[in-house]
Design a protein around this motif. Structure first.
Motif, mmCIF file in Angstrom:
data_model
loop_
_atom_site.group_PDB
_atom_site.id
_atom_site.type_symbol
_atom_site.label_atom_id
_atom_site.label_comp_id
_atom_site.label_asym_id
_atom_site.label_seq_id
_atom_site.Cartn_x
_atom_site.Cartn_y
_atom_site.Cartn_z
ATOM 1 N N THR A 1 0.846 -1.197 0.000
ATOM 2 C CA THR A 1 0.000 0.000 0.000
ATOM 3 C C THR A 1 0.880 1.244 0.000
ATOM 4 O O THR A 1 2.023 1.209 0.449
ATOM 5 N N ILE A 2 0.261 2.314 -0.507
ATOM 6 C CA ILE A 2 0.994 3.584 -0.545
ATOM 7 C C ILE A 2 1.401 4.006 0.865
ATOM 8 O O ILE A 2 2.479 4.510 1.102
ATOM 9 N N GLN A 3 0.492 3.716 1.858
ATOM 10 C CA GLN A 3 0.767 4.137 3.234
ATOM 11 C C GLN A 3 2.018 3.477 3.794
ATOM 12 O O GLN A 3 2.665 4.023 4.673
ATOM 13 N N SER A 4 2.344 2.277 3.279
ATOM 14 C CA SER A 4 3.481 1.551 3.853
ATOM 15 C C SER A 4 4.804 1.955 3.209
ATOM 16 O O SER A 4 5.845 1.437 3.567
ATOM 17 N N THR A 5 4.767 2.860 2.254
ATOM 18 C CA THR A 5 5.996 3.249 1.568
ATOM 19 C C THR A 5 6.456 4.656 1.986
ATOM 20 O O THR A 5 5.645 5.491 2.348
ATOM 21 N N ALA A 6 7.770 4.838 1.918
ATOM 22 C CA ALA A 6 8.296 6.193 2.154
ATOM 23 C C ALA A 6 8.044 7.043 0.907
ATOM 24 O O ALA A 6 7.707 8.217 1.002
ATOM 25 N N LEU A 7 8.229 6.404 -0.234
ATOM 26 C CA LEU A 7 7.989 7.099 -1.500
ATOM 27 C C LEU A 7 7.282 6.150 -2.457
ATOM 28 O O LEU A 7 7.698 5.000 -2.615
ATOM 29 N N SER A 8 6.214 6.619 -3.038
ATOM 30 C CA SER A 8 5.506 5.798 -4.012
ATOM 31 C C SER A 8 5.277 6.630 -5.278
ATOM 32 O O SER A 8 4.672 7.700 -5.218
ATOM 33 N N LYS B 1 10.571 16.908 -25.512
ATOM 34 C CA LYS B 1 11.443 15.821 -25.057
ATOM 35 C C LYS B 1 10.789 15.078 -23.893
ATOM 36 O O LYS B 1 10.421 15.695 -22.892
ATOM 37 N N ALA B 2 10.620 13.759 -24.063
ATOM 38 C CA ALA B 2 10.041 12.944 -22.988
ATOM 39 C C ALA B 2 11.160 12.564 -22.031
ATOM 40 O O ALA B 2 12.035 11.771 -22.363
ATOM 41 N N ALA B 3 11.135 13.120 -20.824
ATOM 42 C CA ALA B 3 12.188 12.832 -19.842
ATOM 43 C C ALA B 3 11.855 11.601 -19.021
ATOM 44 O O ALA B 3 12.742 10.870 -18.594
ATOM 45 N N LEU B 4 10.556 11.366 -18.785
ATOM 46 C CA LEU B 4 10.123 10.185 -18.025
ATOM 47 C C LEU B 4 8.939 9.555 -18.738
ATOM 48 O O LEU B 4 8.053 10.266 -19.213
ATOM 49 N N SER B 5 8.944 8.211 -18.790
ATOM 50 C CA SER B 5 7.851 7.530 -19.497
ATOM 51 C C SER B 5 7.236 6.480 -18.586
ATOM 52 O O SER B 5 7.667 5.329 -18.575
ATOM 53 N N GLY B 6 6.274 6.888 -17.782
ATOM 54 C CA GLY B 6 5.525 5.936 -16.951
ATOM 55 C C GLY B 6 6.364 5.246 -15.898
ATOM 56 O O GLY B 6 6.353 4.014 -15.799
ATOM 57 N N VAL B 7 7.034 6.021 -15.084
ATOM 58 C CA VAL B 7 7.907 5.439 -14.042
ATOM 59 C C VAL B 7 7.066 4.989 -12.846
ATOM 60 O O VAL B 7 6.223 5.739 -12.347
ATOM 61 N N ASP B 8 7.295 3.740 -12.388
ATOM 62 C CA ASP B 8 6.725 3.230 -11.134
ATOM 63 C C ASP B 8 7.885 2.921 -10.212
ATOM 64 O O ASP B 8 8.865 2.282 -10.625
ATOM 65 N N LEU B 9 7.766 3.356 -8.965
ATOM 66 C CA LEU B 9 8.876 3.120 -8.022
ATOM 67 C C LEU B 9 8.346 3.171 -6.595
ATOM 68 O O LEU B 9 7.542 4.046 -6.268
ATOM 69 N N ASP B 10 8.780 2.221 -5.770
ATOM 70 C CA ASP B 10 8.448 2.251 -4.344
ATOM 71 C C ASP B 10 9.733 2.193 -3.541
ATOM 72 O O ASP B 10 10.628 1.411 -3.850
ATOM 73 N N VAL B 11 9.796 3.022 -2.538
ATOM 74 C CA VAL B 11 10.930 2.980 -1.607
ATOM 75 C C VAL B 11 10.349 2.806 -0.210
ATOM 76 O O VAL B 11 9.436 3.543 0.188
ATOM 77 N N GLY C 1 2.625 8.244 2.200
ATOM 78 C CA GLY C 1 1.179 8.143 2.048
ATOM 79 C C GLY C 1 0.482 9.446 1.703
ATOM 80 O O GLY C 1 -0.732 9.468 1.511
ATOM 81 N N HIS C 2 1.225 10.544 1.613
ATOM 82 C CA HIS C 2 0.605 11.842 1.327
ATOM 83 C C HIS C 2 0.892 12.251 -0.113
ATOM 84 O O HIS C 2 2.057 12.446 -0.476
ATOM 85 N N ASP C 3 -0.159 12.374 -0.882
ATOM 86 C CA ASP C 3 -0.013 12.756 -2.287
ATOM 87 C C ASP C 3 0.518 14.191 -2.381
ATOM 88 O O ASP C 3 0.035 15.085 -1.681
#
Lengths: 257, 317
Positions: free
Chosen positions: B2-9, B21-31, B69-71
């Protein structure tokens, strides 16, 4: 961000701004005093004695409110435009942009800094003028209200200029090519009643005329314009400029990529 | 997860700049909270764009970012309270004094001045900047300026610290002391995300790693797992006595580098005891041994090359 945290952020920006203009006081507080002192000596004292009365007052008394207002306008504008643009240029504005400080607090902080410098310079110039003429401020509350609204308006205008500016040249264009001519033709040195009717009409399109005259009314009790209309106009322009500046900051125009 | 359990989502994060210029293309990452995470990638891969979006200096085109967990859009203020950022470029007023810079930053986060002064003093001591506290920032050396930015990023006690190449251009001694400092604050509970060009830095400090290339995450795993992908290693053996020729041993391919060192390539996990035994039998005394190259660096180059080959062969991964 809670209200008490917003207050801390506002106080921090204001303190930073005041520290900045006090640190470089030789550039910020002394030059307007020298310039206005020269105006008092040359226009007020040497030439003014030959001019005689203007608006029912000796010329020196007549020009003092206009010169004080001119100093306030220039310094409020200069403070915010140079401080905000420098922060943008050196990227230290990012310190604020990455923080939770809301846009309205950033705006309020910079504008309050500009107002304080404007009022500080206005107070010093008024003090210097007492060496050249004696006067009693007719309506102190009105005088304070006009000077406060005007310095706030030009502080906001300085911030808008800084947001759009791409180089240090861009922050000197408005003061040189717009503010200075409007101020000189804004009734600082003369009453517009001296002008032919056509030029009186043209002068009435100049917003600075209303600021100078409302301020002069507070000082001396005489004005070329309707003072209520002048105060309403300044307040109206301030509200519009403030909302526009807030919008630019909120959207990150020229600040975020 | 869950998003709440991550430091960064980060979800489906894209950025297209005004020039198309497309610098990012649909990046998913959880820390995860408490992690020490490396974000690696070649120049222009999109690392700084990701950091710019997280810190709101860059506007995203689409996608979402949550910090604890905070957008960052819906709950801007709280999300930012949890975040400290050390950018790649110096971004403070060089005319302001060191202490003022740090204290003011605390003020921008609503930290009362008295408390900010205490935290600032503590950080300036920890980062060896105390003696410079009343100096204008322009008088600091490059390494000191970097440490100043770390102090500034930590003064509001963020739970997530992001450092964009913090040790670039810093001498080895200072780099080591910064590593120690970062390890300490990570052990004290601060989640750290690091971008770096020094892969040794990522290998030594970080537990998890993501590799980004051309705006896409091409690998996201633990450093241990990443290193497991290397199935061969090259060791350099330094020998005590001068060698006239390369000794012949069974089951190992040795190469003579010079009169006092040999090179051997072995499969990962294969014991070396037999090699040493054979060398001992031939009176070759090995006095030291080391990896020939930085292993992570080797793997990094391979992954990026593979990604670019696939990219060039038709369609992105």
């Amino acid at each position: 961000m809670k209200i008490q945290h917003q207050w801390v952020a506002f106080y921090t920006i204001l303190r930073k701004e005041v520290t900045r203009f006090l640190r470089i006081w030789v550039q910020t507080l002394i030059p307007p005093v020298i310039t206005m002192g020269l105006y008092f000596v040359i226009f007020g004292h040497l030439i003014g004695e030959r001019i005689g009365q203007m608006g029912g007052f000796d010329y020196m008394s007549f020009v003092v409110p206009g010169l004080v207002m001119m100093a306030v306008i220039n310094n409020s504008y200069a403070n915010v435009v140079s401080s905000f643009f420098s922060a943008k240029f050196h990227r230290s504005i990012e310190e604020l942009l990455v923080s939770p400080t809301p846009s309205h607090i950033i705006l309020l902080g910079y504008v309050a800094g500009g107002i304080l410098r404007g009022l500080a310079v206005g107070a010093i110039v008024t003090f210097v003028s007492t060496f050249f003429t004696n006067f009693i401020i007719e309506n102190p509350l009105l005088t304070i209200l006009v000077i406060f609204l005007t310095s706030a308006l030009f502080s906001v205008a300085g911030l808008i200029n800084a947001i759009f500016a791409n180089s240090f040249d861009d922050i000197s264009i408005i003061p040189t090519f717009l503010l200075t001519p409007l101020t000189y033709f804004g009734g600082v040195f003369y009453s517009i009643s001296l002008l032919p009717e056509f030029w009186q009409g043209v002068s009435q399109l100049n917003p600075i005329l209303y600021m100078v005259n409302a301020f002069r009314f507070g000082f001396l009790g005489v004005s070329d314009v309707n003072v209520g209309l002048a105060i309403g106009g300044i307040a109206g322009m301030l509200v519009i400029a403030y909302i526009f500046a807030w919008y630019l900051l909120h959207k990150g125009r020229k600040l975020r990529s | 997860m869950t998003i709440q359990s991550t430091a960064l989502s980060i979800r489906a994060l894209s950025k297209v700049y005004g020039n198309g210029k497309a610098a990012l293309s649909g990046v998913d990452l959880d820390v995860m909270p408490g992690d020490f995470f490396a974000l690696l990638g070649p120049n222009g891969a999109g690392k700084s764009t990701i950091i710019g979006i997280i810190s709101s200096l860059v506007r995203k085109t689409s996608g979402s970012v949550s910090i604890f967990g905070h957008d960052i859009d819906a709950n801007f203020s709280v999300a930012k309270q949890h975040l400290g950022v050390v950018p790649q470029e110096f971004n403070f007023s060089v005319f302001e004094k060191v202490q003022q810079i740090v204290v003011n930053q605390a003020g921008f986060y609503g930290v009362p001045r008295k408390e900010a002064l205490q935290t600032t003093d503590q950080l300036l001591h920890q980062l060896n900047l105390w003696d410079k506290r009343n100096e204008p920032a322009r008088n600091l050396s490059g390494g000191m300026k970097r440490r100043l930015m770390i102090a500034r990023a930590l003064v509001h006690k963020p739970k997530l610290l992001i450092l964009d190449e913090p040790t670039a251009g810093v001498d080895i001694e200072l780099r080591r002391s910064m590593w120690e400092f970062l390890t300490e604050i990570n052990q004290a509970g601060t989640t750290i995300i690091l971008t770096t060009h020094y892969l040794e830095e990522a290998e030594n400090l970080c537990r998890n790693v993501a590799i980004i290339n051309k705006g896409e995450i091409i690998e996201n795993t633990s450093v241990k797992n990443l290193l497991k992908q290397l199935n061969r290693e090259v060791f350099v053996l330094d020998v005590r006595d001068e060698l006239m020729a390369c000794p012949e041993v069974e089951n190992y391919q040795l190469r003579l580098r010079d009169a006092h060192s040999l090179e051997v390539e072995v499969e990962k996990g294969k014991p070396l005891n037999d090699l040493f035994a054979q060398l001992a039998a031939k009176n070759v005394a090995v006095v030291s041994m080391r990896n020939k190259v930085n292993r992570l660096e080797e793997l990094f180059v391979t992954l990026v090359k593979n990604h670019e080959k696939r990219d060039g062969a038709g369609g992105r991964v």
